[in-house]
Design a protein around this motif. Structure first.
Motif, mmCIF file in Angstrom:
data_model
loop_
_atom_site.group_PDB
_atom_site.id
_atom_site.type_symbol
_atom_site.label_atom_id
_atom_site.label_comp_id
_atom_site.label_asym_id
_atom_site.label_seq_id
_atom_site.Cartn_x
_atom_site.Cartn_y
_atom_site.Cartn_z
ATOM 1 N N GLY A 226 16.113 19.320 38.976
ATOM 2 C CA GLY A 226 16.400 20.749 38.981
ATOM 3 C C GLY A 226 15.180 21.611 39.246
ATOM 4 O O GLY A 226 14.300 21.240 40.031
ATOM 5 N N THR A 227 15.114 22.766 38.580
ATOM 6 C CA THR A 227 14.053 23.734 38.845
ATOM 7 C C THR A 227 13.328 24.149 37.566
ATOM 8 O O THR A 227 13.892 24.121 36.471
ATOM 9 C CB THR A 227 14.602 25.007 39.525
ATOM 10 N N LYS A 228 12.082 24.550 37.741
ATOM 11 C CA LYS A 228 11.277 25.188 36.702
ATOM 12 C C LYS A 228 10.620 26.400 37.349
ATOM 13 O O LYS A 228 10.191 26.337 38.510
ATOM 14 C CB LYS A 228 10.191 24.250 36.180
ATOM 15 N N SER A 229 10.521 27.497 36.619
ATOM 16 C CA SER A 229 9.911 28.687 37.198
ATOM 17 C C SER A 229 9.009 29.386 36.197
ATOM 18 O O SER A 229 9.166 29.231 34.979
ATOM 19 C CB SER A 229 10.980 29.657 37.713
ATOM 20 N N VAL A 230 8.074 30.158 36.723
ATOM 21 C CA VAL A 230 7.122 30.890 35.899
ATOM 22 C C VAL A 230 6.668 32.124 36.663
ATOM 23 O O VAL A 230 6.654 32.120 37.911
ATOM 24 C CB VAL A 230 5.913 29.999 35.537
ATOM 25 N N LYS A 231 6.319 33.180 35.951
ATOM 26 C CA LYS A 231 5.774 34.382 36.591
ATOM 27 C C LYS A 231 4.257 34.331 36.558
ATOM 28 O O LYS A 231 3.660 33.983 35.539
ATOM 29 C CB LYS A 231 6.288 35.643 35.900
ATOM 30 N N VAL A 232 3.658 34.687 37.679
ATOM 31 C CA VAL A 232 2.209 34.588 37.835
ATOM 32 C C VAL A 232 1.688 35.869 38.469
ATOM 33 O O VAL A 232 2.270 36.375 39.433
ATOM 34 C CB VAL A 232 1.832 33.388 38.733
ATOM 35 N N SER A 233 0.576 36.381 37.937
ATOM 36 C CA SER A 233 -0.104 37.529 38.537
ATOM 37 C C SER A 233 -1.301 37.040 39.337
ATOM 38 O O SER A 233 -2.119 36.267 38.836
ATOM 39 C CB SER A 233 -0.553 38.519 37.456
ATOM 40 N N VAL A 234 -1.380 37.493 40.579
ATOM 41 C CA VAL A 234 -2.436 37.064 41.489
ATOM 42 C C VAL A 234 -3.321 38.261 41.817
ATOM 43 O O VAL A 234 -2.818 39.344 42.150
ATOM 44 C CB VAL A 234 -1.843 36.486 42.792
ATOM 45 N N LYS A 235 -4.632 38.073 41.716
ATOM 46 C CA LYS A 235 -5.588 39.120 42.052
ATOM 47 C C LYS A 235 -6.450 38.687 43.226
ATOM 48 O O LYS A 235 -6.559 37.506 43.537
ATOM 49 C CB LYS A 235 -6.468 39.457 40.842
ATOM 50 N N SER A 236 -7.061 39.665 43.847
ATOM 51 C CA SER A 236 -7.865 39.406 45.036
ATOM 52 C C SER A 236 -8.979 38.412 44.772
ATOM 53 O O SER A 236 -9.709 38.524 43.790
ATOM 54 C CB SER A 236 -8.472 40.726 45.537
ATOM 55 N N GLY A 237 -9.081 37.408 45.637
ATOM 56 C CA GLY A 237 -10.182 36.471 45.582
ATOM 57 C C GLY A 237 -10.179 35.520 44.409
ATOM 58 O O GLY A 237 -11.175 34.846 44.155
ATOM 59 N N THR A 238 -9.066 35.423 43.691
ATOM 60 C CA THR A 238 -9.016 34.557 42.514
ATOM 61 C C THR A 238 -8.056 33.382 42.736
ATOM 62 O O THR A 238 -7.182 33.430 43.597
ATOM 63 C CB THR A 238 -8.568 35.329 41.259
ATOM 64 N N THR A 239 -8.233 32.360 41.927
ATOM 65 C CA THR A 239 -7.344 31.204 41.950
ATOM 66 C C THR A 239 -6.691 31.053 40.582
ATOM 67 O O THR A 239 -7.374 31.030 39.560
ATOM 68 C CB THR A 239 -8.108 29.916 42.293
ATOM 69 N N VAL A 240 -5.377 30.992 40.563
ATOM 70 C CA VAL A 240 -4.616 30.840 39.323
ATOM 71 C C VAL A 240 -4.070 29.417 39.272
ATOM 72 O O VAL A 240 -3.511 28.913 40.249
ATOM 73 C CB VAL A 240 -3.455 31.848 39.263
ATOM 74 N N THR A 241 -4.241 28.771 38.137
ATOM 75 C CA THR A 241 -3.738 27.414 37.958
ATOM 76 C C THR A 241 -2.399 27.458 37.226
ATOM 77 O O THR A 241 -2.288 28.053 36.153
ATOM 78 C CB THR A 241 -4.728 26.550 37.172
ATOM 79 N N VAL A 242 -1.403 26.819 37.813
ATOM 80 C CA VAL A 242 -0.062 26.746 37.231
ATOM 81 C C VAL A 242 0.393 25.293 37.259
ATOM 82 O O VAL A 242 0.451 24.680 38.329
ATOM 83 C CB VAL A 242 0.946 27.612 38.017
ATOM 84 N N ASN A 243 0.697 24.740 36.094
ATOM 85 C CA ASN A 243 1.186 23.372 36.016
ATOM 86 C C ASN A 243 2.642 23.362 35.546
ATOM 87 O O ASN A 243 2.990 24.046 34.577
ATOM 88 C CB ASN A 243 0.336 22.538 35.055
ATOM 89 N N PHE A 244 3.472 22.615 36.242
ATOM 90 C CA PHE A 244 4.878 22.475 35.868
ATOM 91 C C PHE A 244 5.086 21.126 35.186
ATOM 92 O O PHE A 244 4.443 20.132 35.549
ATOM 93 C CB PHE A 244 5.781 22.565 37.096
ATOM 94 N N VAL A 245 6.001 21.097 34.213
ATOM 95 C CA VAL A 245 6.322 19.847 33.527
ATOM 96 C C VAL A 245 7.850 19.687 33.524
ATOM 97 O O VAL A 245 8.572 20.533 32.993
ATOM 98 C CB VAL A 245 5.802 19.820 32.081
ATOM 99 N N PHE A 246 8.331 18.620 34.133
ATOM 100 C CA PHE A 246 9.730 18.256 34.056
ATOM 101 C C PHE A 246 9.890 17.179 32.985
ATOM 102 O O PHE A 246 9.117 16.221 32.935
ATOM 103 C CB PHE A 246 10.220 17.717 35.401
ATOM 104 N N LYS A 247 10.905 17.366 32.134
ATOM 105 C CA LYS A 247 11.132 16.420 31.042
ATOM 106 C C LYS A 247 12.529 15.832 31.140
ATOM 107 O O LYS A 247 13.458 16.439 31.653
ATOM 108 C CB LYS A 247 10.974 17.123 29.690
ATOM 109 N N ARG A 248 12.620 14.626 30.597
ATOM 110 C CA ARG A 248 13.926 13.951 30.596
ATOM 111 C C ARG A 248 14.026 13.045 29.360
ATOM 112 O O ARG A 248 13.096 12.323 29.055
ATOM 113 C CB ARG A 248 14.105 13.137 31.873
#
Length: 248
Positions: A226-248
């Motif tokens: 299925g799907t996992k989602s998250v809201k992320v704010s992005v700023k100029s010249g930056t890198t945002v780390t987002v990790n998803f975890v699927f569980k079963r």
């Protein structure tokens, strides 16, 4: 009469210049978008892995011969050695308020060893998709979707190539390829009006770069989990780390 003709000529010229100026502004908007950032991360799995489904290709002796009679593991669930997932499509789900021209370079979907390669693909609206047959046998390409209709054609010989272009965005899960001759063959496609998507590989990682500043909903899609989602704010010249975890 002369004045009327001159007026029509001037009006037509004004319309042409306006169209050219609008197109130029749009292209400038695409090429000079400022304040871009990057989102990167990995997609992990926790819990009991799905049992690998083995495909026996006895229905077609040519396919079976390619794999020397051995069964082939389905790629619907691939757990990497580092505990991450392969074939997860990660994409910006929310609206991106900048127009982007589709790449002229085609995406490629191949039929190789009686399976589709890659299993999951992302593409932009208007971008060419080259569909190849790398097998020395007969395949047919049957595309099914909700927003882009269907098509079905044959590729009976090795080396054949066909090109298709999609007109409408379509989130993954509703658009896919299959082969009516070899029912185990399947590939999924996500169709976007922006270039902000990526498919995880053997290390489960993804990188989405060039995002204009803003807050976005980022979604990860897996065909079995299925799907996992998250809201992320992005700023100029930056890198945002987002990790998803699927569980079963």
């Amino acid at each position: 009469m002369v004045r009327f003709v001159l007026f029509c000529v001037a009006f037509a010229l004004a319309i042409k210049l306006y169209a050219q100026d609008s197109a130029a502004k749009r292209l400038r908007k695409v090429s000079t978008a400022q304040g871009t950032g990057t989102i990167k991360g990995v997609v992990r799995f926790e819990g009991t892995p799905l049992k690998p489904r083995l495909i026996r290709m006895t229905q077609d002796r040519n396919c079976e011969a390619i794999h020397k009679g051995k069964p082939v593991a389905s790629e619907e669930f691939v757990l990497n050695k580092n505990g991450t997932l392969k074939w997860v499509l990660v994409y910006v789900k929310s609206e991106v308020k900048v127009d982007f021209e589709p790449p002229s370079k085609p995406a490629v979907l191949d039929q190789q060893g009686c399976v589709y390669r890659p299993r999951v693909i992302g593409i932009m609206v208007g971008q060419p998709l080259e569909i190849h047959n790398s097998d020395p046998l007969f395949h047919n390409v049957h595309f099914v979707s909700k927003r882009n209709g269907q098509f079905n054609f044959s590729q009976p010989r090795k080396g054949m190539k066909s090109v298709r272009v999609f007109k409408n965005p379509e989130l993954p899960g509703t658009a896919y390829f299959k082969c009516d001759i070899h029912p185990w063959m399947r590939a999924w496609v996500g169709i976007f009006d922006h270039p902000f998507f990526a498919v995880t590989g053997d290390d489960g990682s993804f990188t989405i770069s060039g995002l204009p500043e803003g807050t976005y909903e980022i979604e990860a899609w897996h065909e079995k989990l299925g799907t996992k989602s998250v809201k992320v704010s992005v700023k100029s010249g930056t890198t945002v780390t987002v990790n998803f975890v699927f569980k079963r």
